[in-house]
Design a protein around this motif. Structure first.
Motif, short mmCIF file in Angstrom:
data_model
loop_
_atom_site.label_atom_id
_atom_site.label_comp_id
_atom_site.label_asym_id
_atom_site.label_seq_id
_atom_site.Cartn_x
_atom_site.Cartn_y
_atom_site.Cartn_z
N GLY A 1 41.61 32.27 39.21
CA GLY A 1 43.07 32.19 39.23
C GLY A 1 43.75 33.54 39.13
O GLY A 1 44.95 33.65 39.33
N ARG A 2 42.99 34.56 38.82
CA ARG A 2 43.56 35.91 38.74
C ARG A 2 43.55 36.53 40.12
O ARG A 2 42.50 36.58 40.77
CB ARG A 2 42.76 36.78 37.76
CG ARG A 2 42.81 36.28 36.34
CD ARG A 2 42.04 37.21 35.42
NE ARG A 2 42.61 38.55 35.44
CZ ARG A 2 42.08 39.59 34.80
NH1 ARG A 2 40.96 39.44 34.13
NH2 ARG A 2 42.67 40.76 34.85
N PRO A 3 44.68 36.99 40.63
CA PRO A 3 44.72 37.54 41.99
C PRO A 3 44.01 38.89 42.06
O PRO A 3 44.10 39.71 41.15
CB PRO A 3 46.21 37.68 42.28
CG PRO A 3 46.84 37.84 40.93
CD PRO A 3 46.01 37.00 39.99
N GLU A 4 43.31 39.08 43.16
CA GLU A 4 42.67 40.38 43.43
C GLU A 4 43.54 41.12 44.45
O GLU A 4 43.97 40.55 45.45
CB GLU A 4 41.28 40.16 44.01
CG GLU A 4 40.60 41.46 44.42
CD GLU A 4 39.32 41.23 45.22
OE1 GLU A 4 38.31 41.89 44.92
OE2 GLU A 4 39.35 40.38 46.14
N HIS A 5 43.80 42.38 44.16
CA HIS A 5 44.55 43.19 45.12
C HIS A 5 43.60 43.65 46.22
O HIS A 5 42.56 44.23 45.95
CB HIS A 5 45.16 44.41 44.42
CG HIS A 5 46.31 44.08 43.53
ND1 HIS A 5 46.15 43.57 42.26
CD2 HIS A 5 47.65 44.16 43.74
CE1 HIS A 5 47.34 43.37 41.72
NE2 HIS A 5 48.27 43.71 42.60
N ARG A 6 43.99 43.37 47.46
CA ARG A 6 43.23 43.84 48.61
C ARG A 6 44.15 44.69 49.48
O ARG A 6 45.33 44.38 49.64
CB ARG A 6 42.64 42.68 49.41
CG ARG A 6 41.61 41.89 48.61
CD ARG A 6 40.87 40.88 49.47
NE ARG A 6 40.01 41.49 50.47
CZ ARG A 6 38.80 41.96 50.20
NH1 ARG A 6 38.30 41.90 48.98
NH2 ARG A 6 38.06 42.48 51.17
N TYR A 7 43.58 45.72 50.03
CA TYR A 7 44.35 46.71 50.78
C TYR A 7 43.92 46.63 52.24
O TYR A 7 42.76 46.43 52.55
CB TYR A 7 44.11 48.11 50.22
CG TYR A 7 44.52 48.23 48.76
CD1 TYR A 7 45.78 48.65 48.40
CD2 TYR A 7 43.63 47.87 47.75
CE1 TYR A 7 46.16 48.73 47.06
CE2 TYR A 7 43.99 47.95 46.42
CZ TYR A 7 45.25 48.37 46.08
OH TYR A 7 45.63 48.47 44.74
N ALA A 8 44.89 46.82 53.13
CA ALA A 8 44.61 46.75 54.55
C ALA A 8 45.58 47.63 55.32
O ALA A 8 46.69 47.91 54.84
CB ALA A 8 44.70 45.31 55.05
N LEU A 9 45.17 48.06 56.50
CA LEU A 9 46.08 48.77 57.38
C LEU A 9 47.12 47.80 57.93
O LEU A 9 46.80 46.63 58.17
CB LEU A 9 45.31 49.41 58.53
CG LEU A 9 44.29 50.50 58.12
CD1 LEU A 9 43.44 50.87 59.31
CD2 LEU A 9 45.00 51.71 57.55
N PRO A 10 48.34 48.22 58.11
CA PRO A 10 49.38 47.31 58.64
C PRO A 10 49.00 46.76 59.99
O PRO A 10 48.40 47.46 60.81
CB PRO A 10 50.63 48.20 58.73
CG PRO A 10 50.37 49.34 57.79
CD PRO A 10 48.88 49.56 57.82
#
Length: 217
Positions: free
Chosen positions: A207-216
């Protein structure tokens, strides 16, 4: 943990094969397989040891290394004394990602291996890459990637190279780039604040959100 890039050297000169194997073994992100010295041994090694990259001489006792590159179905560099234009064109038509003419400085192979590692970080997954990612991967492999923007640090550029086509967590980016999770997250947050990358939330089982990063997109 990202698996090392399993690399096979194919050269009938035992001394040269050992030198190239040692360069591969010392390169970050690579694992050197035991060299082989004939095309028959190379074919068996591709079948039994599943290399990710092969470094192949042209003149081998039992055949033509360029034709092996064409047929083997594995990413390849051609390392050869054949420096004539026709041989270079033929190796590129066969699918070689690099053509190095012997003798060459150790650094020349080290640079090509590093480019290949970065190229593979972008195109090594199963996601469908965007055109911009394909263009960036090819530019990196062929040494024509655009200079780092003055608004970015070198480390931030490495973070962008490590993101991959489907996005990644800070931990994944850190592992690919060879830095700590905290360092990766700090640079990714800075890139996100300037709109260079996007931040997405991925809700897992806890239930804890994970931050994920991506190119726009």
């Amino acid at each position: 943990m990202t698996a090392p890039i399993r690399t096979l050297v194919v050269d009938d000169d035992f001394r040269v094969a050992g030198i190239h194997r040692d360069i591969v073994a010392a390169a970050p992100g690579f694992a050197a397989l035991d060299p082989v010295h004939t095309l028959a041994e190379a074919s068996a090694a591709v079948r039994d040891r599943s290399p990710d990259l092969v470094l192949v001489d042209v003149y081998l006792p039992d055949g033509d290394g360029i034709e092996f590159v064409r047929a083997c179905g594995v990413d390849a560099f051609v390392l050869t004394a054949a420096g004539d234009a026709a041989s270079v064109r033929r190796s590129l038509r066969a699918g070689a990602l690099a053509h190095l003419v012997k003798p060459f400085d150790r650094q020349m192979l080290e640079v090509r291996l590093d480019r290949y590692r970065r190229f593979r970080n972008i195109l090594g997954g199963t996601d469908t890459p965007r055109q911009a990612e394909i263009d960036r991967a090819l530019a990196i492999m062929h040494g024509s990637d655009a200079p780092t923007s003055p608004s970015r640090s070198v480390t931030e550029q490495v973070m962008l190279d490590a993101l991959g086509s489907g996005g990644a967590s800070a931990a994944e980016v850190g592992e690919r780039a060879g830095v700590s999770r905290a360092t990766a997250q700090r640079h990714l947050v800075a890139l996100a604040s300037r709109g260079i990358v996007e931040v997405r939330l991925n809700y897992g089982r806890s239930g804890r959100p994970e931050h994920r990063y991506a190119l726009p997109r």
